[in-house]
Design an enzyme around this catalytic site. Structure first.
Site, PDB file in Angstrom:
ATOM      1  N   GLN A 179       0.803  -1.214   0.000  1.00 49.71           N
ATOM      2  CA  GLN A 179       0.000   0.000   0.000  1.00 49.71           C
ATOM      3  C   GLN A 179       0.842   1.273   0.000  1.00 49.71           C
ATOM      4  O   GLN A 179       0.394   2.329  -0.451  1.00 49.71           O
ATOM      5  CB  GLN A 179      -0.930   0.017   1.219  1.00 49.71           C
ATOM      6  CG  GLN A 179      -1.969  -1.077   1.245  1.00 49.71           C
ATOM      7  CD  GLN A 179      -3.079  -0.883   0.223  1.00 49.71           C
ATOM      8  OE1 GLN A 179      -3.279   0.202  -0.308  1.00 49.71           O
ATOM      9  NE2 GLN A 179      -3.810  -1.946  -0.062  1.00 49.71           N
ATOM     10  N   SER A 199       3.414  -5.040  -4.934  1.00 53.83           N
ATOM     11  CA  SER A 199       2.388  -5.604  -5.815  1.00 53.83           C
ATOM     12  C   SER A 199       2.020  -4.613  -6.901  1.00 53.83           C
ATOM     13  O   SER A 199       1.836  -3.421  -6.636  1.00 53.83           O
ATOM     14  CB  SER A 199       1.148  -5.970  -5.006  1.00 53.83           C
ATOM     15  OG  SER A 199       0.193  -6.628  -5.824  1.00 53.83           O
ATOM     16  N   GLY A 200       1.886  -5.103  -8.137  1.00 50.60           N
ATOM     17  CA  GLY A 200       1.645  -4.234  -9.274  1.00 50.60           C
ATOM     18  C   GLY A 200       0.261  -3.636  -9.346  1.00 50.60           C
ATOM     19  O   GLY A 200       0.101  -2.476  -9.743  1.00 50.60           O
ATOM     20  N   HIS A 201      -0.765  -4.388  -8.961  1.00 44.73           N
ATOM     21  CA  HIS A 201      -2.124  -3.890  -9.215  1.00 44.73           C
ATOM     22  C   HIS A 201      -2.552  -2.762  -8.274  1.00 44.73           C
ATOM     23  O   HIS A 201      -3.628  -2.194  -8.448  1.00 44.73           O
ATOM     24  CB  HIS A 201      -3.135  -5.048  -9.183  1.00 44.73           C
ATOM     25  CG  HIS A 201      -3.468  -5.567  -7.836  1.00 44.73           C
ATOM     26  ND1 HIS A 201      -4.662  -5.308  -7.215  1.00 44.73           N
ATOM     27  CD2 HIS A 201      -2.768  -6.360  -6.990  1.00 44.73           C
ATOM     28  CE1 HIS A 201      -4.703  -5.921  -6.043  1.00 44.73           C
ATOM     29  NE2 HIS A 201      -3.558  -6.561  -5.879  1.00 44.73           N
ATOM     30  N   THR A 237       7.843 -19.934 -15.661  1.00 42.42           N
ATOM     31  CA  THR A 237       8.092 -19.047 -16.798  1.00 42.42           C
ATOM     32  C   THR A 237       7.589 -17.647 -16.490  1.00 42.42           C
ATOM     33  O   THR A 237       6.457 -17.466 -16.037  1.00 42.42           O
ATOM     34  CB  THR A 237       7.386 -19.588 -18.060  1.00 42.42           C
ATOM     35  OG1 THR A 237       7.848 -20.911 -18.317  1.00 42.42           O
ATOM     36  CG2 THR A 237       7.682 -18.700 -19.257  1.00 42.42           C
ATOM     37  N   CYS A 324      -9.526  -8.598   0.545  1.00 35.06           N
ATOM     38  CA  CYS A 324      -9.176 -10.009   0.775  1.00 35.06           C
ATOM     39  C   CYS A 324     -10.101 -10.680   1.774  1.00 35.06           C
ATOM     40  O   CYS A 324     -10.135 -11.897   1.875  1.00 35.06           O
ATOM     41  CB  CYS A 324      -7.733 -10.110   1.265  1.00 35.06           C
ATOM     42  SG  CYS A 324      -6.536  -9.410   0.109  1.00 35.06           S
TER      43      CYS A 324
END
Length: 402
Positions: A179, A199-201, A237, A324
């Protein structure tokens, strides 16, 4: 009142920005090579992953070799905690210090491990005291993990000070900065951070990509075994397009933080001031030591779920806490940790805005939320008993509200 759509749940997720999407597109189309392959398309993909690694490292003051891509913040938290516990148990260190209002990615992981866990109390303003953390550290302490900024009430913790205490006592320090990134300046070296989850999102990048910073020299056991990706430390991958988007988002997030925070913070303060004009309403978390876009308010006498549904019908996307745990009927463990009674915690609303929020959005939210709260209270027998002073169960709650 004209209905409009206002997205005020950026703490749950953000939309992908145009700059990030444009950076990703070549790798969603023609750049489909596997980075582990030795032919041209593979080498091009590997170079793109390498550039993103450098972008992430630069944004947090790290070396690119200290950045390991993951599926997001939860995996990064799990890797840091489980890896540390596994490696240091062998050395007789089976004690971990954390706080009562950590994200469940950390709390659930800690409670499932067979270890001695000390959870630090949080003050009523939602801030962990450095001296309280220091007092819990013992000879057998393997790790201290305290989130940088709380995902529900937005309070910013004294990370550099906690890190300094850990460094002095020879204890590893991990922080969940999911955050915080993009809202406050982060420098892992100056702030004495050994491991940090990202975290990307939360940063206008896609879901399903993040990173764990691991300080150079640390040997952390793998969480995922298999291939030799991520320098042999995280098999699977690589999600090339997602990683490229994450790298671009991190680069953007690290720029102009002060200017962006000032703009968003001013709107936040206006929203807080307006909502606090309602009687028996309180702000959760410190008024100053909080993320610029976070507003967490408790309205006595209503149910948060009913308020969210009413706001949704009026085009406002918000939450009552962490995305969450949105399926849980239990009150927020974060709000309970700062001393709110169950009935007050149930009537809470989290609004998380960002630089795309407008002044018109703020005005619309103020009018719509105020009207919704008043309507719900007028429908509630509980509210009648509260204002009449007959409900003894809410006496404690009333004392805590403004």
């Amino acid at each position: 009142m004209d209905k409009r759509f206002v997205y005020a749940d950026n703490a749950a997720t953000t939309k992908i920005s145009e700059d990030v999407l444009n950076a990703m597109m070549p790798w969603l189309k023609d750049g489909y090579g596997n980075p582990s392959s030795i032919y041209a398309k593979g080498r091009e993909a590997a170079a793109a992953v390498g550039k993103a690694r450098e972008q992430v490292a630069a944004a947090i003051g790290a070396d690119a070799r200290e950045v390991f891509f993951t599926s997001g913040g939860s995996e990064a938290d799990n890797w840091a905690i489980k890896g540390t516990v596994i490696s240091l148990k062998k050395k007789g260190k089976n004690h971990v210090v954390s706080s009562k209002f950590e994200h469940h990615a950390a709390l659930h992981t800690l409670k499932k491990e067979s270890l001695d866990l000390s959870l630090c109390e949080v003050n009523e303003n939602g801030v962990v005291r450095t001296e309280d953390i220091a007092a819990l550290i013992r000879e057998d302490t393997a790790l201290v993990t305290v989130m940088y900024a709380n995902n529900e009430i937005g309070t910013i913790q004294p990370i550099a000070e906690i890190g300094a205490v850990c460094r002095k006592k020879g204890v590893l320090f991990h922080t969940d900065a999911v955050q915080a990134m993009g809202n406050v300046p982060i420098d892992v070296v100056r702030q004495n951070i050994d491991m940090m989850a990202l975290s990307g999102h939360k940063l206008h990048a896609p879901k399903g990509v993040g990173a764990l910073y691991i300080k150079k020299g640390m040997k952390l056991p793998n969480l995922i075994d298999g291939g030799a990706q991520e320098h042999g430390h995280r098999a699977g991958t690589e999600n090339v397009a997602g990683i490229v988007g994450f790298g671009k988002a991190m680069e953007i997030a690290a720029k102009n933080i002060g200017e962006r925070a000032a703009k968003v913070g001013a709107m936040r303060d206006k929203l807080i001031a307006g909502l606090l004009e309602l009687p028996r309403t309180r702000l959760n978390g410190d008024a100053k030591l909080r993320l610029p876009g976070n507003v967490n308010i408790s309205f006595e006498g209503i149910e948060g779920e009913s308020l969210l549904l009413m706001l949704d019908m009026n085009g406002i996307a918000a939450s009552s806490g962490s995305a969450c745990t949105s399926g849980s009927l239990d009150p927020s463990h974060v709000l309970l940790s700062i001393g709110l009674p169950h009935e007050v915690a149930h009537g809470s609303l989290r609004l998380s805005i960002n630089e795309e929020t407008t002044d018109e959005d703020i005005e619309y939210m103020l009018k719509t939320i105020t009207a919704a709260v008043l309507k719900l209270r007028n429908m509630s027998p509980l509210w009648e008993s509260i204002v009449s002073g007959d409900d003894k169960k809410t006496a404690k709650a009333r004392q805590n509200l403004v």
